[in-house]
Scaffold this active site. Sequence first.
Site, PDB file in Angstrom:
ATOM      1  N   ASP A  46      24.698 -20.678  13.095  1.00  0.00           N
ATOM      2  CA  ASP A  46      24.019 -20.637  14.385  1.00  0.00           C
ATOM      3  C   ASP A  46      22.762 -19.798  14.196  1.00  0.00           C
ATOM      4  OD1 ASP A  46      23.426 -20.852  17.117  1.00  0.00           O
ATOM      5  OD2 ASP A  46      24.613 -19.085  17.641  1.00  0.00           O
ATOM      6  N   SER A  47      21.877 -19.832  15.168  1.00  0.00           N
ATOM      7  CA  SER A  47      20.678 -19.010  15.091  1.00  0.00           C
ATOM      8  C   SER A  47      21.011 -17.524  15.203  1.00  0.00           C
ATOM      9  CB  SER A  47      19.698 -19.402  16.200  1.00  0.00           C
ATOM     10  OG  SER A  47      20.293 -19.217  17.467  1.00  0.00           O
ATOM     11  N   HIS A  64      26.201 -19.280  23.741  1.00  0.00           N
ATOM     12  CA  HIS A  64      26.232 -17.967  24.395  1.00  0.00           C
ATOM     13  C   HIS A  64      26.943 -18.024  25.747  1.00  0.00           C
ATOM     14  CE1 HIS A  64      23.093 -16.905  21.506  1.00  0.00           C
ATOM     15  NE2 HIS A  64      23.164 -15.654  21.903  1.00  0.00           N
ATOM     16  N   CYS A 121      25.449 -24.491  17.012  1.00  0.00           N
ATOM     17  CA  CYS A 121      24.235 -24.194  17.767  1.00  0.00           C
ATOM     18  C   CYS A 121      23.823 -25.473  18.480  1.00  0.00           C
ATOM     19  CB  CYS A 121      23.134 -23.736  16.807  1.00  0.00           C
ATOM     20  SG  CYS A 121      21.488 -23.605  17.533  1.00  0.00           S
ATOM     21  N   CYS A 141      25.340 -24.181  25.683  1.00  0.00           N
ATOM     22  CA  CYS A 141      24.826 -23.167  24.760  1.00  0.00           C
ATOM     23  C   CYS A 141      26.009 -22.300  24.365  1.00  0.00           C
ATOM     24  CB  CYS A 141      23.745 -22.324  25.433  1.00  0.00           C
ATOM     25  SG  CYS A 141      23.172 -20.933  24.420  1.00  0.00           S
ATOM     26  N   GLU A 157      23.719 -11.525  25.078  1.00  0.00           N
ATOM     27  CA  GLU A 157      23.395 -10.664  23.940  1.00  0.00           C
ATOM     28  C   GLU A 157      23.524  -9.181  24.312  1.00  0.00           C
ATOM     29  OE1 GLU A 157      22.315 -11.119  20.757  1.00  0.00           O
ATOM     30  OE2 GLU A 157      22.231 -13.312  20.667  1.00  0.00           O
TER      31      GLU A 157
END
Length: 279
Positions: free
Chosen positions: A13-14, A198, A76, A196, A156
């Site tokens: 993933d990024s 996240h 991702c 996503c 995050e």
Amino acid sequence: MKKEAKLPIGMFDSGVGGLTVLKALRERMPCEDVVYLGDTARLPYGTKSPQTVTRYGVQCGAELIRRGIKLLVVACNTASAVALDALREAYPDVPVIGVVDPGARAACAASRNRAIAVIATESTIARGAYQRAIHAIDPQTRIIGHPCPLFVALAEEGWTDGQVPEAVAARYLDPVFKPASGTGHPDVPDTLVLGCTHFPLLAPAIRNVVPAGTTIVDSAATTAETVHQQLQELQLARPENGCGATRYLTTDDAARFARTGSRFLGTPIAEHDVELVDL
């Protein structure tokens, strides 16, 4: 060349968002070894051009292939939307699974009124990846794609519950689920795709602002199930005994990866267990 079941699964993933996919995979396949690469030096992918995301994805794939994996998971949504074909062309001997198609299939199966909302990064929405995947299954489904870029920053930073994330969620989602005609309008989606990796961390806040009865589809869980099925079909699944190991790779700041990644994974990651790599 026939791969061996004892080889690890590779994931990238990024950043650390893909650890939600790893968590789901661990719950579904606890015996599998996994190598996870977070390309934190170059995140976010969601604001990059398709050409750049493809180049980054192929480079991540090369690092994992070099470590002898049996299957590659693109954990991702942005890279899944852009780079899957390039990855499959570059590494034809390794099965490649993205997170978009499993999420689309689960959404179509869950929706009762054939109205589905997709929230994701700006790039994933702009590329129309979920729209194409859902319409390939059911062309009559109505899809509302809505970018929610602040969700990434909130996840995050660990701001996943309370007034701030709920206020942001309401700002993003009220126009989708509460149009002027009211929540009972037949065009209001009955299914929401978290497009996503996240976003699962914000699921409680999202649940509090969408209408009761809305089905929330987590592409992490559906991707883990797809990986399990693929390994079974290819006879590459490890025997159901023991506990699989996980190796963590990152392209920048192992300490931050361990700290933030622990929150996404739900279990502690020690800094000394994170290897710094240069792509």
